[in-house]
Design a protein around this motif. Structure first.
Motif, PDB file in Angstrom:
ATOM      1  N   TYR B  46       0.832  -1.208   0.000  1.00 57.61           N
ATOM      2  CA  TYR B  46       0.000   0.000   0.000  1.00 57.61           C
ATOM      3  C   TYR B  46       0.863   1.254   0.000  1.00 57.61           C
ATOM      4  CZ  TYR B  46      -3.886  -3.044   1.205  1.00 57.61           C
ATOM      5  OH  TYR B  46      -4.837  -4.021   1.193  1.00 57.61           O
ATOM      6  N   LEU B  47       1.955   1.175   0.764  1.00 57.28           N
ATOM      7  CA  LEU B  47       2.842   2.329   0.846  1.00 57.28           C
ATOM      8  C   LEU B  47       3.363   2.651  -0.556  1.00 57.28           C
ATOM      9  CD1 LEU B  47       4.013   4.296   2.841  1.00 57.28           C
ATOM     10  CD2 LEU B  47       5.927   2.756   3.200  1.00 57.28           C
ATOM     11  N   ASN B  48       3.742   1.600  -1.277  1.00 59.00           N
ATOM     12  CA  ASN B  48       4.215   1.794  -2.646  1.00 59.00           C
ATOM     13  C   ASN B  48       3.133   2.361  -3.531  1.00 59.00           C
ATOM     14  OD1 ASN B  48       6.796   1.006  -2.327  1.00 59.00           O
ATOM     15  ND2 ASN B  48       6.421  -1.139  -2.857  1.00 59.00           N
ATOM     16  N   GLN B  49       1.922   1.838  -3.334  1.00 56.63           N
ATOM     17  CA  GLN B  49       0.836   2.202  -4.230  1.00 56.63           C
ATOM     18  C   GLN B  49       0.349   3.633  -4.000  1.00 56.63           C
ATOM     19  OE1 GLN B  49      -2.404  -0.566  -3.949  1.00 56.63           O
ATOM     20  NE2 GLN B  49      -3.562   0.405  -5.592  1.00 56.63           N
ATOM     21  N   PHE B  50       0.204   4.005  -2.737  1.00 55.67           N
ATOM     22  CA  PHE B  50      -0.433   5.290  -2.454  1.00 55.67           C
ATOM     23  C   PHE B  50       0.541   6.406  -2.075  1.00 55.67           C
ATOM     24  CE2 PHE B  50      -3.765   2.142  -1.201  1.00 55.67           C
ATOM     25  CZ  PHE B  50      -4.543   2.348  -2.319  1.00 55.67           C
ATOM     26  N   PRO B  52       3.615   8.092   0.600  1.00 53.08           N
ATOM     27  CA  PRO B  52       3.671   8.356   2.039  1.00 53.08           C
ATOM     28  C   PRO B  52       2.587   9.308   2.529  1.00 53.08           C
ATOM     29  CG  PRO B  52       5.479   9.422   0.902  1.00 53.08           C
ATOM     30  CD  PRO B  52       4.784   8.571  -0.110  1.00 53.08           C
ATOM     31  N   PHE B  53       2.007  10.109   1.633  1.00 53.34           N
ATOM     32  CA  PHE B  53       0.993  11.054   2.098  1.00 53.34           C
ATOM     33  C   PHE B  53      -0.350  10.356   2.345  1.00 53.34           C
ATOM     34  CE2 PHE B  53      -2.459  14.102   1.295  1.00 53.34           C
ATOM     35  CZ  PHE B  53      -2.180  15.002   2.315  1.00 53.34           C
ATOM     36  N   TRP B  54      -0.805   9.612   1.342  1.00 52.38           N
ATOM     37  CA  TRP B  54      -2.124   8.989   1.447  1.00 52.38           C
ATOM     38  C   TRP B  54      -2.125   7.737   2.292  1.00 52.38           C
ATOM     39  CZ3 TRP B  54      -6.084  11.811   0.507  1.00 52.38           C
ATOM     40  CH2 TRP B  54      -6.015  12.818  -0.452  1.00 52.38           C
ATOM     41  N   PHE B  55      -0.980   7.048   2.321  1.00 52.64           N
ATOM     42  CA  PHE B  55      -0.952   5.755   3.009  1.00 52.64           C
ATOM     43  C   PHE B  55      -1.528   5.818   4.430  1.00 52.64           C
ATOM     44  CE2 PHE B  55       1.348   2.977   5.940  1.00 52.64           C
ATOM     45  CZ  PHE B  55       0.867   1.760   5.510  1.00 52.64           C
ATOM     46  N   PRO B  56      -1.022   6.759   5.289  1.00 55.57           N
ATOM     47  CA  PRO B  56      -1.563   6.775   6.657  1.00 55.57           C
ATOM     48  C   PRO B  56      -3.021   7.216   6.710  1.00 55.57           C
ATOM     49  CG  PRO B  56       0.007   8.562   6.340  1.00 55.57           C
ATOM     50  CD  PRO B  56       0.051   7.750   5.104  1.00 55.57           C
ATOM     51  N   ILE B  57      -3.429   8.079   5.785  1.00 57.86           N
ATOM     52  CA  ILE B  57      -4.821   8.542   5.786  1.00 57.86           C
ATOM     53  C   ILE B  57      -5.752   7.374   5.482  1.00 57.86           C
ATOM     54  CG2 ILE B  57      -6.477  10.067   4.646  1.00 57.86           C
ATOM     55  CD1 ILE B  57      -4.181  12.007   4.196  1.00 57.86           C
ATOM     56  N   PHE B  58      -5.386   6.632   4.425  1.00 55.04           N
ATOM     57  CA  PHE B  58      -6.204   5.470   4.066  1.00 55.04           C
ATOM     58  C   PHE B  58      -6.185   4.428   5.173  1.00 55.04           C
ATOM     59  CE2 PHE B  58      -5.846   6.108  -0.830  1.00 55.04           C
ATOM     60  CZ  PHE B  58      -6.644   7.225  -0.695  1.00 55.04           C
ATOM     61  N   TYR B  64      -7.782  -0.610   4.040  1.00 52.20           N
ATOM     62  CA  TYR B  64      -7.051  -1.839   3.697  1.00 52.20           C
ATOM     63  C   TYR B  64      -7.807  -3.072   4.196  1.00 52.20           C
ATOM     64  CZ  TYR B  64      -3.628   1.828   3.235  1.00 52.20           C
ATOM     65  OH  TYR B  64      -3.008   2.984   2.900  1.00 52.20           O
ATOM     66  N   ALA B  65      -8.786  -2.838   5.050  1.00 54.55           N
ATOM     67  CA  ALA B  65      -9.656  -3.929   5.486  1.00 54.55           C
ATOM     68  C   ALA B  65     -11.028  -3.304   5.730  1.00 54.55           C
ATOM     69  CB  ALA B  65      -9.115  -4.587   6.738  1.00 54.55           C
TER      70      ALA B  65
END
Ligand code: HEM
Lengths: 381, 675
Positions: B46-50, B52-58, B64-65
């Motif tokens: 997910y980190l790769n996909q989104f 560093p900005f969006w990853f923690p928000i999502f 992710y679940a």
């Protein structure tokens, strides 16, 4: 007196059981007994149960609808003839004239495909030229198309066992096979309602969806060789699959039918072809019935899918994309039914909704396989 | 007073269709998100996909679940409550409606029915005849003598209303069962019981107590990993990016794992022969679990979920590329374990990550699909696979390993045990990748005509070795120039330069040289000449290696020239092979492992019960038609017939016409009624 101007003529009573019906029921029972004796060793207890339950089911369906009864009789004969011609040798598909050009599975399905196109053409000719004869031809052709497709599936079932006893399985296990099923079921549903409402006009609207499905089928076969019989991977070796998939396709077929009736409704309510189409009241009623039967079968199919998942994957529901989209489709039609039945909504909104419903359904049916990945391993594109 | 009316309003909102439909819509949209964002992937992905900005928000939003996210479960709970409230609210009027015959209906209101008809005295039926007719047609009737005459109020299909309770009650039961089996109970334990997920990458014995769930945990789903000949008494539960350990009341040991294939290469069967031993009583049961044939014990269901390597022993030969692979050393590797790998010029830590005894690959391409009539012809006949089409073939065992250098940099490798045929030539494949997201790139080492790879190592060494390069150049020049002294000398010089260039960085350095020194127009021709020279030199190196090994010399032939080209290509590719050594598999002892899924799902039976109710309910609502018939036999002998239905549809009208003809009609109906 009440206004009954738009009601359809009273129908003949189907409930009177004729000697032909008894004969058909007897033939079904004998057929099942023969199948049990001959092939019982290949079946497990559930398959035997399904076979036995099929006898009363089709007997009753046949009583109510003689067309179906005759179709079943004809396809049974055609399929048995095909099987007889094979004489346990797959290679004869290429050597024997009648197999090569009529009764082998691929040829029968090719006939089905061609006939669907012809029937679509005939319906349109009938609609535009106001030629009832062309419409009757269209109806006849769609009956034969359904019969050819059904024969194709039956013979394909047999062919799969000729490839190898361990390869043999009922042909409802990949996208190609279920598309054939979809074509047959949608055509039959159409024919049923055409008779029920005593109209031949709607073929011009319904058969194009069927023809589109045939188009997809041809593309799928020509570009991916999807018609080749594949053995079942372990996850698909389940008797639940054998009822889950057909139930699903009654649902899909009915939803497709409803959406096309929705198109006809929109045309008629805007005055387009209105004089050639059944009244909007009939169209509205038909749309509701189609969605009703689709919803009922889709409910059953989804539950059967959950039962199967519980056995194959250990959870009845795990939000796999295919499952999730099935849920979305189901919720969509539940909302449709609520709006109609509890809010009394009628007319164009529901017609548009039925059309959009088909888009959602197609995504669940095809889009998920194309764009999303998940556990439903069969039929990736 | 105010308070109760607020509560009342809330209840009304809660139980309203509008509220339920809104919830359903949100649920549908949320579900779509869950199908678009792949669920339960490793967080790195997910980190790769989104980014560093969006990853923690999502992550905060639980995307992710999704289906386990708090807000999603909350909507589901609300839906259950709202549907229950709806049922409660509807129950009274509906039950009343179901029971009532409405025999007090006024004539005026009957006349307002859309479906009604009148009959004069000589067409009206008698009360007895009408009652008999109604009974024959499945109606239950109640007759009331009133001032204006006799009203027969009849009804049929009240089950349709029960259908409503079944369907909607079924839904509530399904959702409630689903919530029981969801991860809500686990959440509770994590909040209240102080349980915590731990990182996945550790030994089972090291997992701390706060990440272990007790045997009596009443709802879970986890995986049991068991190598052949071993046993396990715990299941591993995924939770976010970590794991929890579920203690089981029994040990499962795996005797044998079976994989069977069809002739075409597709998998046919996965099954595990297991023994389940109760931890307390020590009693055991022998079982085989297949896909689609689970086994239930101790209230826990075991399913065949997947399989893996259980620590196969690999006998390996270490080929040192630097020393030409001569005198290979031998080691043993166990899949799943690590070790050190040291030798002349290298020091690595090695990790054997996988082994597969069977690799089924699609060999060859389908013949170009024929279009038009010919294509149709190909598609007639049986549905059996066209033998001319692509076939699947087992190309033998493969294994994967990782080499980690002292700086911690890891490279992953995948090698096949057996050579593979490509266009009639045989190669040994050695794959490599630096990034797990990429596919493997393969070094294709050609086999010589005796089927050995050693020649390639020997030739490669001679090509790269400064001391043999001059000899090779000389031998090549002599053979190629056919004796003329001057030309030989010039050719020798050029070929030595070429070889030296090539041995620096392979085709790359050669290309750079051509780019720099030769005009554009000439480059292609020059490259061709260089290649010819190199191939000639390679052939000399082949002969030289044979001499050194005491083998007889060979005459060049088209197939041998091809071999030389393949050797050259592989030597060139080897410059990009990111390791000085290649591990070659000599023999193996396979140990398989099964992955069983263990679930305890107390909600399952509720879900199935709810499904049954739902099915019955839906069919009842849609196909049991509620009908009410009112027949008012007036004092003056005339009659009024009216009909209502809970669903408006066309066949209601037809049915009304039938009843009208039967009850009020003069022709066949009269005879019918008299009987
Ligand atoms: C997932 C949720 C739901 C589904 C799948 C569902 C499904 C259905 C179906 C299939 C029908 C029957 C339509 C017909 O008779 O043709 C129906 C009717 C009805 N539903 Fe629902 N429903 C749901 C939620 C609700 C909720 C939350 C309410 C209350 C606010 C509700 C109230 C009703 C009512 C009043 C009827 C009409 C019953 C009758 O007239 O016989 N439904 N529902």
């Amino acid at each position: 007196m009440t206004d009954l101007a738009h009601s359809v003529p009273p129908q003949p009573s189907f409930r009177r059981i004729t000697p032909g019906d008894w004969l058909a029921a007897l033939a079904l029972a004998l057929g099942a007994a023969f199948a049990l004796r001959q092939y019982g060793s290949y079946m497990d207890v559930y398959e035997k149960a399904i076979l036995l339950l099929a006898v009363p089911t089709f007997a009753v369906l046949g009583w109510h609808w003689h067309g179906l009864r005759n179709l079943l009789a004809a396809t049974a004969c055609a399929a048995l003839l095909g099987i007889e011609l094979y004489q346990h040798d797959l290679a004869r598909a290429e050597q024997v004239f009648w197999l090569k050009y009529f009764f082998s599975s691929q040829t029968a399905i090719a006939w089905m495909s061609a006939l669907v196109f012809f029937s679509t053409g005939a319906f349109w000719l009938g609609l535009l030229a106001r030629a009832p004869f062309a419409e009757r031809v269209g109806t006849a052709l769609s009956w034969v198309a359904a019969g050819a497709g059904l024969t194709g599936l039956m013979v394909r079932w047999y062919e799969s066992y000729l490839i190898g006893a361990d390869v043999g399985h009922i042909p409802v296990s990949n996208l190609y096979e279920v598309f054939v099923l979809f074509i047959i079921l949608t055509t039959l549903l159409y024919l049923y309602y055409a008779r029920h409402y005593a109209t031949n006009k709607l073929g011009a609207f319904v058969m194009p969806v069927v023809a589109a499905a045939v188009g997809f089928l041809l593309w799928y076969s020509f570009s991916r060789d999807a018609h080749e019989i594949q053995p079942l991977i372990p996850a698909l070796q389940s008797y639940w699959m054998k009822i889950h998939v057909p139930a699903n396709f009654v649902g899909y077929g009915a939803f497709a039918l409803a959406s096309m009736v929705g198109v006809a409704y929109l045309c008629a309510s805007r005055g387009l072809l209105a004089s050639r189409l059944p009244s909007v009241a009939v169209l509205d009623d038909l749309m509701y019935r189609a969605i009703g039967i689709g919803f009922a079968f889709f409910t059953v199919a989804t539950i059967l899918g959950a039962l199967w998942a519980a056995e194959a994957w250990g959870t009845y529901w795990q939000w796999d994309p295919k499952e999730t989209w099935a849920l979305i489709v189901w919720l969509n039609y539940a909302a449709w039914l609520h709006m109609r039945l509890t809010k009394g909504l009628r007319g164009a909104v529901l017609a548009w909704w039925a059309i959009i419903g088909l888009l959602v359904t197609s995504f669940a049916f095809l889009g998920v396989n194309m764009f999303l990945s998940g556990l439903h391993s069969y039929g990736s594109l | 007073m105010k308070k109760t009316s607020n509560a009342r309003a809330l209840y009304e909102l809660f139980s309203s269709m509008r509220f339920a439909i809104s919830l359903l819509t949100i649920l549908a949209i949320a579900s779509v998100i869950g199908t678009v964002v792949k669920q339960n992937e490793p967080y790195n992905a997910y980190l790769n996909q989104f980014g560093p900005f969006w990853f923690p928000i999502f992550e905060k939003l639980g995307l992710y679940a999704v289906y386990n996210a708090g807000w999603f479960l909350a909507i589901l709970c609300f839906l259950v409550l709202s549907t229950s409230a709806c049922i409660l609210r509807q129950s009274k009027p509906m039950l009343r409606e179901m029971r009532a015959f409405k025999e007090h209906a006024r004539e005026a209101s009957l006349r307002l029915f859309k479906l009604h008809a009148e009959a004069s005295a000589n067409h009206a039926p008698t009360r007895a005849a009408a009652e008999a007719y109604l009974a024959r047609n499945g109606f239950r009737a109640r007759t009331l003598e009133r001032d204006d005459g006799v009203l027969i109020a009849a009804k049929r299909g009240s089950w349709s209303r029960i259908g409503y309770f079944f369907a909607h009650g079924g839904l509530v039961v399904i959702c409630a069962g689903g919530l029981l089996d969801g991860n809500l109970p686990l959440r509770m334990q994590m909040w209240l019981g102080g349980k915590q997920a731990t990182q996945a990458d550790q030994l089972i014995a090291d997992i701390p107590a706060q990440s272990r769930l007790a045997e009596d945990n009443w709802s879970f789903r986890g995986n049991i990993f068991i190598p052949e000949g071993k046993s396990s008494g715990v299941a591993v539960l995924r939770e976010g990016d970590g794991v929890l350990l579920q203690e089981l009341p029994f040990d499962v040991s795996l005797q044998k794992f079976h994989i069977e294939h069809y002739e075409t290469g597709q998998p046919k069967r996965f099954a595990s022969d297991i023994i389940v031993t109760d931890k307390r009583s020590g009693k055991s049961e022998v079982r085989t679990i297949d896909v689609n044939k689970p086994f239930e014990t101790h209230g826990i269901t075991l399913y065949q979920a997947s399989f893996d390597d259980g620590g196969s022993r690999l006998k390996l030969r270490v080929r040192n590329l630097a020393t030409g692979g001569d005198a290979p050393s031998e080691i043993t590797g166990i899949v799943g374990e690590r070790g050190d790998l040291k030798g002349p010029g290298y020091a690595y830590s090695v990790e054997f990550t996988g082994f597969r005894a069977i690799n089924v690959e699609t060999i060859g391409d389908a013949p170009a699909a024929r279009g038009g009539l010919a294509g149709l012809q190909d598609r007639l006949g049986s549905g059996a696979r066209d033998p001319a089409h692509k076939t699947q073939r087992n190309i033998g065992p493969s294994f994967t390993y990782k080499l980690r250098d002292s700086a911690g940099q890891a490279v992953e490798f995948m090698n096949y045990m057996l050579p593979v045929e490509q266009d009639g030539r045989w190669f040994l494949l050695a794959g490599m990748r630096e990034d797990a997201a990429e596919g493997f790139r393969y070094l294709r080492i050609p086999l010589d005509e005796d089927g050995r790879v050693d020649t390639w190592y020997a030739v490669r060494q001679r090509l790269l070795d400064k001391t043999t390069q001059a000899t090779l150049a000389k031998r090549f020049a002599k053979r190629a120039s056919g004796g003329a002294e001057n030309a030989t000398l010039r050719l020798e010089e050029t070929s030595l330069r070429t070889l030296q260039l090539f041995s620096d960085k392979g085709f790359e350095s050669l290309g750079a040289f051509i780019d720099k020194t030769i005009p554009k127009a000439e480059q292609e021709r020059a490259a061709g000449i260089f290649l010819q020279v190199l191939e000639g030199i390679v052939w000399e190196a082949v002969l030289m290696a044979r001499e050194d090994a005491g083998q007889p010399t060979l005459e060049i032939s088209p197939s041998r020239a091809q071999y030389a080209r393949d050797v050259l290509k592989a030597v060139g590719d080897a410059f990009h092979y990111n390791a000085p050594l290649i591990l070659q598999l000599d023999s193996y002892e396979q140990v398989q492992a099964t992955v069983l899924q263990a679930t305890r799902s107390p909600g399952k039976k509720w879900v199935f019960l709810g499904s049954l109710l739902l099915t019955l309910g839906v069919f009842a609502m849609l196909y049991v038609r509620e009908r009410r018939l009112f027949l008012l036999l007036r004092r003056d002998g005339s009659a009024l017939l009216a009909m209502s239905a809970n669903r408006v549809s066309l066949d209601v009208e037809q049915e009304f016409l039938r009843h009208r003809d039967a009850l009020l009609g003069s022709k066949p109906a009269a005879g019918d009624l008299a009987s």
